[in-house]
Write a protein that holds these residues in place. Sequence first.
Motif, short mmCIF file in Angstrom:
data_model
loop_
_atom_site.label_atom_id
_atom_site.label_comp_id
_atom_site.label_asym_id
_atom_site.label_seq_id
_atom_site.Cartn_x
_atom_site.Cartn_y
_atom_site.Cartn_z
N ASP A 19 0.87 -1.27 0.08
CA ASP A 19 -0.15 -0.08 0.21
C ASP A 19 0.95 1.35 0.04
N THR A 23 1.20 0.36 -4.83
CA THR A 23 -0.10 0.85 -5.31
C THR A 23 -0.10 2.65 -4.93
N CYS A 25 -2.99 3.44 -3.25
CA CYS A 25 -4.11 3.70 -2.73
C CYS A 25 -3.73 2.61 -1.40
N THR A 27 -5.14 -0.67 -0.14
CA THR A 27 -5.90 -1.71 -1.00
C THR A 27 -6.87 -2.31 0.01
N VAL A 30 -10.02 -0.31 -0.75
CA VAL A 30 -10.77 -0.72 -2.15
C VAL A 30 -11.45 -1.97 -1.87
N THR A 90 -11.96 -6.44 -6.80
CA THR A 90 -10.81 -5.67 -6.03
C THR A 90 -9.60 -5.61 -6.83
N GLU A 93 -9.67 -4.05 -10.16
CA GLU A 93 -9.73 -2.57 -9.96
C GLU A 93 -8.09 -2.39 -9.85
N LEU A 94 -7.50 -2.86 -8.84
CA LEU A 94 -6.12 -2.46 -8.32
C LEU A 94 -5.09 -2.64 -9.57
N TRP A 98 -4.53 1.27 -10.19
CA TRP A 98 -4.01 1.99 -8.70
C TRP A 98 -2.44 1.40 -8.76
N SER A 123 -1.50 -6.01 4.41
CA SER A 123 -2.99 -6.11 3.87
C SER A 123 -3.19 -7.82 4.00
N LEU A 131 -3.49 -10.74 -6.10
CA LEU A 131 -2.98 -9.66 -6.78
C LEU A 131 -1.31 -9.89 -7.03
#
Length: 231
Positions: A19, A23, A25, A27, A30, A90, A93-94, A98, A123, A131
């Motif tokens: 994070d 990224t 953001c 996570t 999100v 999720t 989108e990542l 991101w 996370s 991911l």
Amino acid sequence: MGAGMSHDRHQAIAVFDLDKTITRCDTYRVFLRHVLWRHPGRWGRLPWLLLATLLFLARRRDNGWLKGEFLRHLVGGASRARVRRWIDATVAELLADWLKPAALRELKRHQQEGRPVILATASLDLYVMPLAAGLGIDTVVCTRTDWSEPGVEQAAFAGRLTSPNCLAGNKLVALERHLGRELADCQAFVYSDHQADVSILSAAAHPVAVDPTPTLARIARERGWSIVDWR
């Protein structure tokens, strides 16, 4: 707590926080946003979670407790099929929106130069494992939940943390347990944005502060660590 390859004791490794490092953001936010979009009945839990957040901000509870409360109240009890749909949304989108291009270039450089890469993050394994697979990272050290417990595929997801929150000193312990040796012996490149990772940055042969918080930027300057802008 880690899952992945064994490491040559003389080979340098690269350790990346997730994070705000890889990224742009948080996570977990999100993931929880996807949960609430697709499971609006859980909005009723937010008053308690606001109180839980206030307890955390008042230092009456720690970050791991707060993370577990959000998981239990917003995700706990859902079917595994439903949770898997939230995870898929999720991760998609990542990966699409991101990731920091400079982080991906640095990650690819280490991979091309043959260094084992470890994703080390507080996370949750729920979405971190897929991911990481999307990033071509085989080895993950993260906060664990009962998502991966054997023999419970048909059960509802309880939403429990099954490991310590993989943050600060806990992250160093988890990394060294996975490696089977001290991080200081690994000629490690370590990348992080936050002062919570000072312990692993301090043990690294090549510590790198990535888009650091003001506190980490000050520490990095005092200690002569590299500071990079990947925004």
